[in-house]
Scaffold this active site. Sequence first.
Site, short mmCIF file in Angstrom:
data_model
loop_
_atom_site.label_atom_id
_atom_site.label_comp_id
_atom_site.label_asym_id
_atom_site.label_seq_id
_atom_site.Cartn_x
_atom_site.Cartn_y
_atom_site.Cartn_z
N HIS A 201 -9.90 5.61 45.70
CA HIS A 201 -11.16 6.37 45.76
C HIS A 201 -10.85 7.85 45.62
N GLY B 221 -19.83 1.30 12.41
CA GLY B 221 -21.02 2.14 12.27
C GLY B 221 -21.20 3.07 13.46
N ARG C 230 0.79 -1.24 0.00
CA ARG C 230 0.00 0.00 0.00
C ARG C 230 0.83 1.30 0.00
N GLU D 235 -18.84 3.92 15.88
CA GLU D 235 -17.73 4.87 16.09
C GLU D 235 -17.80 6.02 15.09
N GLU E 236 -29.97 -1.13 11.06
CA GLU E 236 -29.39 -2.42 11.43
C GLU E 236 -30.36 -3.55 11.11
N GLY F 92 -25.48 -0.79 9.34
CA GLY F 92 -24.74 -1.67 10.24
C GLY F 92 -24.46 -1.01 11.58
N LEU G 271 -9.21 -7.83 15.15
CA LEU G 271 -8.74 -6.75 16.02
C LEU G 271 -7.23 -6.63 15.92
N LEU H 83 3.65 1.56 5.79
CA LEU H 83 3.48 0.42 6.71
C LEU H 83 2.35 0.70 7.70
P1 FAD Z 1 -4.21 -5.25 8.09
O1 FAD Z 1 -4.03 -4.20 9.09
O2 FAD Z 1 -5.38 -5.20 7.19
O3 FAD Z 1 -2.87 -5.24 7.23
C1 FAD Z 1 -2.69 -6.04 6.10
C2 FAD Z 1 -1.74 -5.34 5.18
O4 FAD Z 1 -1.38 -6.25 4.15
C3 FAD Z 1 -2.34 -4.12 4.47
O5 FAD Z 1 -1.52 -3.00 4.67
C4 FAD Z 1 -2.37 -4.51 2.99
O6 FAD Z 1 -2.07 -3.43 2.12
C5 FAD Z 1 -1.27 -5.55 2.93
N1 FAD Z 1 -1.44 -6.52 1.86
C6 FAD Z 1 -2.56 -7.22 1.52
N2 FAD Z 1 -2.30 -8.06 0.52
C7 FAD Z 1 -0.99 -7.91 0.21
C8 FAD Z 1 -0.13 -8.50 -0.74
N3 FAD Z 1 -0.55 -9.45 -1.55
N4 FAD Z 1 1.16 -8.05 -0.78
C9 FAD Z 1 1.61 -7.09 0.05
N5 FAD Z 1 0.84 -6.50 0.97
C10 FAD Z 1 -0.44 -6.91 1.05
N6 FAD Z 1 -8.94 -2.85 15.72
C11 FAD Z 1 -8.66 -2.61 17.01
O7 FAD Z 1 -8.14 -3.51 17.68
N7 FAD Z 1 -8.94 -1.42 17.60
C12 FAD Z 1 -9.52 -0.40 16.92
O8 FAD Z 1 -9.76 0.66 17.49
C13 FAD Z 1 -9.83 -0.62 15.55
N8 FAD Z 1 -10.42 0.36 14.84
C14 FAD Z 1 -10.69 0.14 13.52
C15 FAD Z 1 -11.32 1.15 12.81
C16 FAD Z 1 -11.63 0.97 11.48
C17 FAD Z 1 -12.31 2.09 10.71
C18 FAD Z 1 -11.28 -0.25 10.84
C19 FAD Z 1 -11.58 -0.46 9.38
C20 FAD Z 1 -10.66 -1.27 11.54
C21 FAD Z 1 -10.37 -1.09 12.89
N9 FAD Z 1 -9.78 -2.08 13.66
C22 FAD Z 1 -9.51 -1.87 14.97
C23 FAD Z 1 -9.43 -3.39 13.08
C24 FAD Z 1 -7.93 -3.44 12.76
O9 FAD Z 1 -7.61 -2.40 11.87
C25 FAD Z 1 -7.56 -4.78 12.16
O10 FAD Z 1 -8.01 -5.82 13.00
C26 FAD Z 1 -6.06 -4.91 12.00
O11 FAD Z 1 -5.56 -3.88 11.18
C27 FAD Z 1 -5.69 -6.28 11.41
O12 FAD Z 1 -4.32 -6.36 11.25
P2 FAD Z 1 -3.67 -7.28 10.11
O13 FAD Z 1 -2.21 -7.07 10.21
O14 FAD Z 1 -4.21 -8.65 10.21
O15 FAD Z 1 -4.22 -6.71 8.73
P1 NAI Z 2 -19.44 -5.56 12.58
O1 NAI Z 2 -19.42 -7.00 12.31
O2 NAI Z 2 -18.94 -5.05 13.86
O3 NAI Z 2 -20.94 -5.01 12.44
C1 NAI Z 2 -21.64 -5.14 11.24
C2 NAI Z 2 -23.11 -4.89 11.54
O4 NAI Z 2 -23.81 -4.80 10.31
C3 NAI Z 2 -23.77 -6.02 12.33
O5 NAI Z 2 -24.49 -5.47 13.39
C4 NAI Z 2 -24.66 -6.70 11.30
O6 NAI Z 2 -25.81 -7.30 11.88
C5 NAI Z 2 -25.03 -5.53 10.42
N1 NAI Z 2 -25.43 -5.89 9.06
C6 NAI Z 2 -24.90 -6.84 8.25
N2 NAI Z 2 -25.53 -6.83 7.05
C7 NAI Z 2 -26.46 -5.85 7.10
C8 NAI Z 2 -27.41 -5.33 6.18
N3 NAI Z 2 -27.51 -5.83 4.95
N4 NAI Z 2 -28.21 -4.32 6.56
C9 NAI Z 2 -28.11 -3.79 7.82
N5 NAI Z 2 -27.23 -4.25 8.73
C10 NAI Z 2 -26.39 -5.26 8.38
O7 NAI Z 2 -18.67 -4.90 11.34
P2 NAI Z 2 -18.04 -3.47 11.14
O8 NAI Z 2 -18.69 -2.46 12.02
O9 NAI Z 2 -18.05 -3.26 9.67
O10 NAI Z 2 -16.55 -3.67 11.63
C11 NAI Z 2 -15.74 -4.70 11.05
C12 NAI Z 2 -14.70 -5.13 12.02
O11 NAI Z 2 -13.70 -4.13 12.17
C13 NAI Z 2 -15.24 -5.37 13.42
O12 NAI Z 2 -15.72 -6.67 13.54
C14 NAI Z 2 -14.05 -5.16 14.28
O13 NAI Z 2 -13.40 -6.37 14.44
C15 NAI Z 2 -13.17 -4.21 13.46
N6 NAI Z 2 -13.21 -2.88 14.11
C16 NAI Z 2 -12.81 -2.77 15.40
C17 NAI Z 2 -12.86 -1.57 16.04
C18 NAI Z 2 -12.46 -1.49 17.46
O14 NAI Z 2 -11.88 -2.45 17.96
N7 NAI Z 2 -12.73 -0.40 18.17
C19 NAI Z 2 -13.33 -0.35 15.37
C20 NAI Z 2 -13.75 -0.60 14.02
C21 NAI Z 2 -13.67 -1.82 13.42
#
Ligand code: FAD
Ligand code: NAI
Length: 464
Positions: free
Chosen positions: A443, A184, A35, A186, A202, A179, A319, A38
């Site tokens: 406390h 959704g 991407r 946050e 939802e 969702g 996560l 890192l």
């Molecule tokens: P990723 O972080 O997805 O990293 C995978 C990397 O691999 C990417 O950079 C991608 O470009 C690269 N890649 C893919 N295919 C290839 C390839 N073929 N060659 C080279 N590179 C490649 N989790 C939390 O615990 N706390 C949070 O607060 C939280 N907030 C989130 C908020 C949002 C909006 C989102 C979308 C997710 C959030 N998550 C959160 C989830 C968290 O981002 C993921 O669980 C975590 O990033 C997973 O780590 P990973 O290393 O498995 O994959």
């Molecule tokens: P999610 O799995 O948390 O929630 C998706 C929601 O969409 C569910 O409630 C589901 O019932 C609903 N849904 C599914 N299909 C639908 C439809 N057709 N119409 C209406 N509702 C529908 O998925 P989300 O929020 O996309 O997050 C993905 C993942 O990213 C999470 O599971 C989490 O692991 C990670 N994440 C973690 C964060 C954190 O740790 N703070 C913050 C953001 C993401």
Amino acid sequence: MKRFDLVVIGGGPGGYVAAIRAAQLGMSVACVEGRGSLGGTCLNVGCMPSKALLTSSAKYAELKHLAAHGIGVDGATLDLAAMMGRKDKIVGDLTKGIAFLFKKNGVEHVEGWGSVPEPGVVRVSRDGGEMLLAAGNILIATGSEPAPLPGVEIDEVNILSSTGALALADVPRHLVVIGAGVIGLELGQVWSRLGAKVTVVEFLDRILPGNDGEIAKLAQRALTKRGLKFQLGRKVTGIEGGADSLTLTLERVGKETTETLEADKVLVAIGRRPVTRGLGLDTLGIATDDRGFIEIDGSFSTSVPGIYAIGDCVPGPMLAHKAEEDGIACVETLAGQNGHVDYNTVPGVVYTDPEVASVGATEEALKEAGTDYISGKFNFMANSRARSAGETDGAVKVLAAPDGTLLGAHICGAHGGDLIAELVLAMSKGARVEEVARTCHAHPALGEAVKEACLDALGRAIHA
Ligand code: FAD
Ligand code: NAI
């Protein structure tokens, strides 16, 4: 062909942490990332930018409540471009920080998209060119991406995934979020705090599936109080229109009726799916499950020897901290150590106001499994620190075996994401509610609610 003991594909929290730990353990390591920076989803378009915007928007929203403290704030303004600039700088600094850590630990950062033409070889494609790396072991850490809603095209301008919703140039008038999961809520709360009307649609009849139902209800009540609107039990079947004028068709689940909803922006947040395309899994014969997640054994090995997988692209919670734990345990096992992750004690936190934090079993899961349990609950309304801060919504709930061994803990409340750490540690050490209840808590502190919930499970809460 350059040779490495380990080639990691993907530089997210799973991949980059595994690469650094492997280098610490004496392996020669390359990490292939496509991407351009890192840190993966988490640092670039996930955890960090969302938390930056949650913090900024919370400060803006707080201004409205300062009058209760006797503080008048006239003429407060919102400079969204500056807020986004702050977020982008945080992301840039953090991702560059990982590049620095790679240099410090001797991990080679290889830019490009990786694939595995055969076991022991990684092909890296970049700008039309390619190179091959020889790998003693290969670790796939390619993460996840937003799951699409059939029939709905995400253009990141009007119909957004989380990535687009983290980078809007203007505050929407009406943002409809599809969702009521973690993303959704946050991101819905970010835009609600900044002035948008936000409606969360939802499919299920509750928010935050997977969390404890009682705690999710408290969260729904608190989020509604703060301005989010919920339409539960509704399935989005189509979106029409464009350029700031969208009409969603909703089907009432279990009923034959349909409704429409107007919006200028829509956020699709219905879950995430693993990223594995282009890796060559089929040719290699690497098994995936019916949702596309790579199947692994207890040592993170795929069905092909020498190829391992961790993080969001394997089954389990999606996560960042879980991906990191996977990565460390995987490479420590490769180095002959006893790498291990206790998946029963992986916490989850939703960073809304109030925060929703959980670890271990929910009450629903215990009932379904027919497990005997005791439970205790303590409302923040009765906690003096919460009262003085004016953050009284929510409660701490603990679930334990009849002998008091903690089985699960769930919090809806201010700083719940920090408070849960005590209960995660207690659970991971096999502690009982009695032991937490007998631990001296300062406390006045929010942590006293944790102690009181444990006392309540024993039938002897003091302040309830
Ligand atoms: P990723 O972080 O997805 O990293 C995978 C990397 O691999 C990417 O950079 C991608 O470009 C690269 N890649 C893919 N295919 C290839 C390839 N073929 N060659 C080279 N590179 C490649 N989790 C939390 O615990 N706390 C949070 O607060 C939280 N907030 C989130 C908020 C949002 C909006 C989102 C979308 C997710 C959030 N998550 C959160 C989830 C968290 O981002 C993921 O669980 C975590 O990033 C997973 O780590 P990973 O290393 O498995 O994959
Ligand atoms: P999610 O799995 O948390 O929630 C998706 C929601 O969409 C569910 O409630 C589901 O019932 C609903 N849904 C599914 N299909 C639908 C439809 N057709 N119409 C209406 N509702 C529908 O998925 P989300 O929020 O996309 O997050 C993905 C993942 O990213 C999470 O599971 C989490 O692991 C990670 N994440 C973690 C964060 C954190 O740790 N703070 C913050 C953001 C993401």
